[in-house]
Design a protein around this motif. Sequence first.
Motif: not given
Length: 383
Positions: A144-148, A153-156
């Motif tokens: 979950w931490l990796i997915t978050a 990164v995508v949103l930033l």
Amino acid sequence: MVQELAANFWSVLVNFWTDGVLGIDFTRLLIVAGILIFFYVLRGLFARIVLVTVRQWAKNTDTNFDDMVIEAVSPSLKLLVVTVGVFTAGQYLALEGIGGVIIDNLVRSMVAVAFFWALYNITKPLTLVFKRLEAVLTREMVDWLITATRIGVVLLGLATSLQIWGIQVAPLIAGLGLFGVAVALGAQDLFKNLLAGLSILVEKRFGVGDWVMVDGVVEGTVEQIGFRSTRIRRFDKAPVYVPNTEFADSAVTNFSAMTHRRIYWKIGIEYSASKDQLQQVRNGIEAYVLNNEDFAKPPEVPLFVRIDAFNDSSIDIMLYCFTRTTVWGEWLEIKEQLALAIKGIVEGAGTGFAFPSTSIYLESLPAGAPEIFEPPKQVGTDA
């Protein structure tokens, strides 16, 4: 006349070539195309020479982390080579006004895309670092931490690209506030499932590969713990997607967390068995369990072999014990050997197993009933 027409036509061609597209003559456009083609070819050479050399160097190291990092940043480095070509072409054109702004924003956007693309891909080799957290967190929580991290990164990256083109992100987020509230009200179940999934991981109720049973819902093996639901594979191989809130509202049994596996039997012995025979059977079963390494012993676990009850058709001996293995197949094999041993113990004591039966006792015949016919006894004769 012909010469004049030819001169006019040539003048049109020259003007067309000079005017070009958006005020850029075709000579400069051809040069720009040549610059872009050159850097595109240079991108291929960069991939074949530089990246291949670096990969070969990384293979000679003792760790795989550098290999994974190189593979992660390779696409971004290739894009940067093309970006340099776009920047060079823009500098050659030296456009002013809106054209120059577009070229400048395009180059900056390509740099941002290359950077965040590399950052997104690097999260994959970073999983090696995150895996070390499994000593503190569960494997599922690390996933979950990796997915978050990737979503962040995508949103930033998206916010950075919008900012480059003059689109203010903060007012956009504020403008979406009311819409977000409406979505949140309609997605209450989604957030409930998300929180329930987090509680599963934090409390370590179960993990991927565990055999669990949710009361009244499903029993099977956990395959994936998602943000909204958990996928459980039933023993008939059918997948079941269970909302995470079900694990918060229902009792969950994690069979994979068993330390031992129980055997609880009621062994029915015939009423014709004597006291000594019953004692012999009981002692024989207890001795078999105590002397067999497949079974856990007291005080580690309870062990009971007792004459338990006088049933309708049998005298019951209760057997309550635990095997050391929790693997179902091994447990079945141990239980089979135990059944065979008990069969031999009962037969060796000279008694047998009881089965359900009913005895009818008739004290007298009802009035008017015919007499019971008794066939005559045959008398033997000598020849």
